[in-house]
Design an enzyme around this catalytic site. Structure first.
Site, PDB file in Angstrom:
ATOM      1  CG  ASP A   8      -2.007  -1.032   1.151  1.00 46.24           C
ATOM      2  OD1 ASP A   8      -2.080  -1.748   0.132  1.00 46.24           O
ATOM      3  OD2 ASP A   8      -2.791  -1.147   2.116  1.00 46.24           O
ATOM      4  CG  ASP A 129     -12.536  -1.756  -0.876  1.00 47.55           C
ATOM      5  OD1 ASP A 129     -12.168  -2.911  -1.150  1.00 47.55           O
ATOM      6  OD2 ASP A 129     -11.967  -0.734  -1.305  1.00 47.55           O
TER       7      ASP A 129
END
Length: 248
Positions: A8, A129
């Site tokens: 990330d 998500d």
């Protein structure tokens, strides 16, 4: 089942967030290329990259970091975060990304996802998500009133390579993966599902492996790899086993 180490990217560094909060970022490596090389040397066959700044801004931000990773490894890479039009998709695929992940745009413009699947077959995944079962977008800053399964069903039979399902409340919290909701989603789809969020131990991987036949094709793992809770060799051996019984 494939295990995808997560890189990330925030402000050019490799970080992990706690439940998607940008203010709760832990920096694990300031050299993304070095981190990618490490994961490849450990035997991983894919990498999962997210441009966190890009997810919030709606356009690529950590491009230099992504390109340094692409130059550093030979294994395939999937990338999400700030990819919201066909031009950006094409740009990243040209630069060497193997698969792009469309998240926010999947909710806001499903037709674009279908067009991308036609133009770039096998190269498009959808990131869903969920917070309490409902889809969150724009770097998880906004929660919609659309359920994760309802969104996933929109992309059946249009050529999506995979659905990447993240339980936001588990992400980075080391509280265990939400096996039940992930396997339930996979069971209702023909599109393969990649589990994400909360993987904290080899036991989580075993639990997912036991549900492989529901359609769970892979799992994304971040913090547990960075802090040593999961041993790469053990994880790879477990998930590459052909029989579910081997997970016991």
């Amino acid at each position: 089942m494939i295990i995808y180490p997560a890189i990330d990217l925030k402000d050019g560094a490799c970080v992990r967030l706690l439940r998607g909060e940008m203010s709760q970022a832990t920096v694990f490596n300031t050299d993304p290329g070095e981190q990618a090389r490490l994961f490849q040397s450990q035997g991983f066959e894919w990498l999962h990259l997210v441009d966190l700044n890009g997810a919030f801004e709606g356009k690529p931000v950590n491009g230099a970091a992504v390109e340094s990773i692409l130059k550093s490894v030979t294994i395939p890479v999937q990338l999400g975060g700030g990819i919201r039009d066909l031009t950006t998709i094409g740009m990243w695929l040209e630069k060497g990304v193997s698969r792009v992940i469309l998240g926010t745009v999947a909710l806001r413009d499903p037709d674009l996802v279908k067009a991308a699947c036609r133009e770039f077959p096998g190269k498009v995944a959808v990131g869903i998500d969920a917070r309490e079962g409902y889809v969150a977008v724009a770097g998880w800053a906004e929660t919609s009133d659309i359920k994760a399964l309802d969104l996933a069903l929109k992309f059946e039979d249009c050529g999506v390579a995979a659905i990447i399902y993240t339980d936001i409340n588990r992400d980075g919290a080391m509280g265990g993966v939400n096996v039940e909701s992930t396997s339930d989603l996979a069971f209702h789809l023909t599109t393969p599902v990649i589990a994400s969020g909360g993987v904290s131990s080899i036991e989580d991987l075993k639990a997912l492996k036991l549900e492989e036949d529901t359609g769970i094709e892979g799992v994304i793992c971040g913090r547990a790899l960075y802090d040593g809770r999961i041993d790469p060799r053990e994880a790879l051996a477990l998930l590459s086993a052909t029989a579910v019984e081997d997970a016991d």
